[in-house]
Write a protein that holds these residues in place. Structure first.
Motif, PDB file in Angstrom:
ATOM      1  N   THR A 164      17.768  -5.706  11.656  1.00  0.00           N
ATOM      2  CA  THR A 164      17.586  -4.449  12.395  1.00  0.00           C
ATOM      3  C   THR A 164      16.096  -4.170  12.540  1.00  0.00           C
ATOM      4  N   ARG A 188       0.855  -1.189   0.000  1.00  0.00           N
ATOM      5  CA  ARG A 188       0.000   0.000   0.000  1.00  0.00           C
ATOM      6  C   ARG A 188       0.880   1.223   0.000  1.00  0.00           C
ATOM      7  N   SER A 226       8.538  -2.949   3.250  1.00  0.00           N
ATOM      8  CA  SER A 226       7.977  -4.058   2.455  1.00  0.00           C
ATOM      9  C   SER A 226       7.739  -5.282   3.329  1.00  0.00           C
TER      10      SER A 226
END
Ligand code: N01
Length: 552
Positions: A219, A65, A198
């Motif tokens: 991370t 999105r 993502s």
């Protein structure tokens, strides 16, 4: 410069001679083509995909999105577009944004000016003819007085060099190059590598289908809730009335940290309770505007710590396993100095029995095996792997085009120690090459539609200016570029942004030079600078008549 005597394009490929060759058919290339046509310049778009949409054409992973609200993430150049188009949700899905791109392409007949399924393999400037020669992987040859790179900032997916990937017996995918037919994860054991935007968007959706999802995190990132919801007809209608006015305001916006809206308090203007209340209010509102909770979050580390602490507390409130919550809590960078993620159910998903988190900071991935992933301390078996490992951002697409300027000067050599541009629009030694939303402009730190429209308009005005004065070439001067690069660095260094290791600085790719690439002063001050440069007769650019050999 002439606009009438162009070689008629060959019927099949459109290869030929143009005023402008435009590379990329995303939102930037689409508007650039439209603008060229409006002004009577000949042009052709070369696009690697099979249709328009750019980043929204390729990034089809589940959960994809926009993290800018859909009512703002749209063109403003022709009001009829927003009047007719109806977004269905606060944050549009990738399919809906792609549909929007197609709607605009249909409306303005853009596809007829585009060459799809074609990738530029080389572009070189010929000084004698003052033209760019452009070669493609289809064997076509284009020439253009101007070369306009509308190549996008996040268009080169990056797959880390994992040993053994070829031996993996299951299927694997990169989020930035997702199969058009989609992926069915039903009953699968899925390993996901990467926890940027993502990964954070796709993991909850994959977990809804898959038998088990194991997330490999190097991370942790800060993420705030989207609070996505359907848009009501009333919200849409109201926006249609005020959209152009809001857009004009957004185009001249000065960030609060640089003296913009004074209604936004600094963190320590508020006492602890009032500050927490403000963070809660912005958290409840959802989205990247959380960074506007206080004016100084990106310039004052102590201020930033208060907001970062608030988000870490939220992670611990949501995630029931304390060890997992600890692992998900970022400590290595100030909040917002990496792109703030906006999620739907990301932290909640770790409360599901089929989702587990593996820390690969302390036990890195050593290799991909036939059956899965081997880290320094364990083997994991999977049917499917998903790499949400990001992009060779901002410079990757430009450097992949083998661009050579005057005297064979290679862009890859010029940028060996990092990108240098004048205004993010031009590079010394590469006459008549314009870059849209390149390093040195606000680009990825802004609503991309605002930055794209501004660059396209500025370039178009410049081309008209040159045509009116019979000028053939334009090139940034070394002094102007040096001064701009220094200014961009100084403004960047006055913020906390350079403290994060991420794609903004090229730190996500081993060996890539570390340069903080976007211009952080905000779209308002940047636009003002570009307008002043244009009003002063394109100050900092050298403009010249066409070389005699090129005159037609
Ligand atoms: O990529 P990223 P992304 N071993 O670079 C990890 C935009 N976008 O595709 O942080 C293990 O942010 C890497 O770990 P680390 C948005 O602007 C927008 O998610 O380097 N892990 C990180 O966790 C965004 O910022 C939307 O330690 C490895 C991840 O992979 C930008 O695109 C949606 C690794 C990469 O994160 C990029 O986001 C999606 C390795 N060798 C994206 N290499 C919108 O909503 C990398 N990683 C508009």
């Amino acid at each position: 410069m002439t606009t009438t005597e162009t070689t008629p394009p060959a019927a099949s490929t459109g290869a030929g001679d143009y005023d402008a060759v435009i590379v990329g058919g995303g939102f930037a290339g689409m508007y650039m083509l439209h603008k060229m046509r409006q002004l009577g310049f000949t042009s052709r778009v070369i696009e690697a995909g099979s249709d328009v949409g750019g980043t929204w054409y390729w990034n089809r992973y589940p959960g994809a999105r926009c993290d800018i609200e859909s009512l703002s993430y749209q063109y403003s150049f022709d009001d009829s577009i927003q009047q007719e188009w109806n977004w269905s949700e606060r944050y549009a899905t990738q399919p809906e944004i792609l549909e929007y791109a197609r709607f605009v392409a249909d409306r303005f007949d853009l596809r007829s000016g585009m060459q799809f399924d074609t990738r530029v393999t080389a572009a070189s400037y010929d000084e004698a003819s003052a033209r760019w020669n452009v070669d493609t992987d289809q064997g076509d040859h284009y020439t253009g007085r101007f070369l306009i790179a509308a190549t996008g900032c996040l268009s080169v997916p990056r797959l880390p060099d994992f040993e053994g990937l070829d031996s993996f017996e299951g299927d694997w995918y990169h989020t930035g190059d997702w199969p058009h037919e989609g992926v069915d994860f039903t009953g699968k054991r899925v390993g996901v590598v990467g926890t940027g935007s993502s990964g954070i968007q796709s993991i909850p959706r994959i977990a809804e289908q898959a038998a088990a999802v194991t997330v490999f995190q190097r991370t942790p990132n800060f993420s705030v809730p989207a609070h996505n919801a359907p848009l009501t007809p009333e919200q849409r209608d109201e926006n249609k009335q005020v959209f152009q006015k809001l857009r004009r305001e957004a185009e001249t916006m000065i960030p609060a940290r640089a003296g913009g809206p004074t209604v936004i308090p600094k963190a320590f203007d508020l006492d602890d309770d009032a500050r927490t209340e403000r963070y809660q209010k912005m958290w409840d509102m959802g989205g990247v505007m959380f960074m506007a909770s206080c004016a100084d979050l990106l310039v004052n580390k102590d201020a930033n710590d208060t907001a970062a602490g608030f988000v870490r507390e939220k992670i611990h409130e949501i995630v029931s396993d304390e060890k997992v919550a600890d692992l998900l809590s970022p400590h290595d960078h100030p909040l917002g100095t990496k792109r703030l993620c906006v999620d739907t159910g990301y932290y909640d998903t770790y409360n599901n029995e089929n989702v587990s988190l593996v820390d690969i900071r302390n036990a890195p991935i050593e290799e991909i095996t036939a059956n899965g992933i081997r880290t320094a301390d364990a083997d994991y078996e999977f049917d499917t792997l998903v790499f949400a490992t990001g992009f060779d951002a901002m410079t990757g697409a430009l450097l992949n085009m083998n661009i050579q300027g005057r005297d064979g000067l290679r862009l890859n050599d010029v940028w060996e120690e990092g990108p240098r541009t004048y205004l993010g629009l031009q590079v010394v030694g590469l006459p008549n090459l314009f870059t849209i939303t390149a390093p040195g402009s606000p680009s990825v730190l802004s609503n991309m539609l605002i930055s794209i429209e501004q660059h396209v308009d500025w370039i178009s005005d410049c081309l008209e200016y040159m045509r009116e004065r019979d000028l053939g070439t334009i090139e940034a001067t070394p002094d102007a570029q040096d001064a701009w690069v220094q200014h961009v660095n100084e403004v960047g260094d006055s913020t906390l942004y350079p403290q994060a290791d991420c794609w903004y600085t090229g730190a996500n790719i081993q060996g890539k030079p570390r340069v903080f690439m976007p211009y952080v002063a905000g779209v308002g001050p940047y636009r003002q600078k570009c307008d002043e440069v244009a009003s002063a007769g394109y100050e900092g650019f050298a403009l010249a008549k066409e070389p005699a050999a090129a005159a037609r």
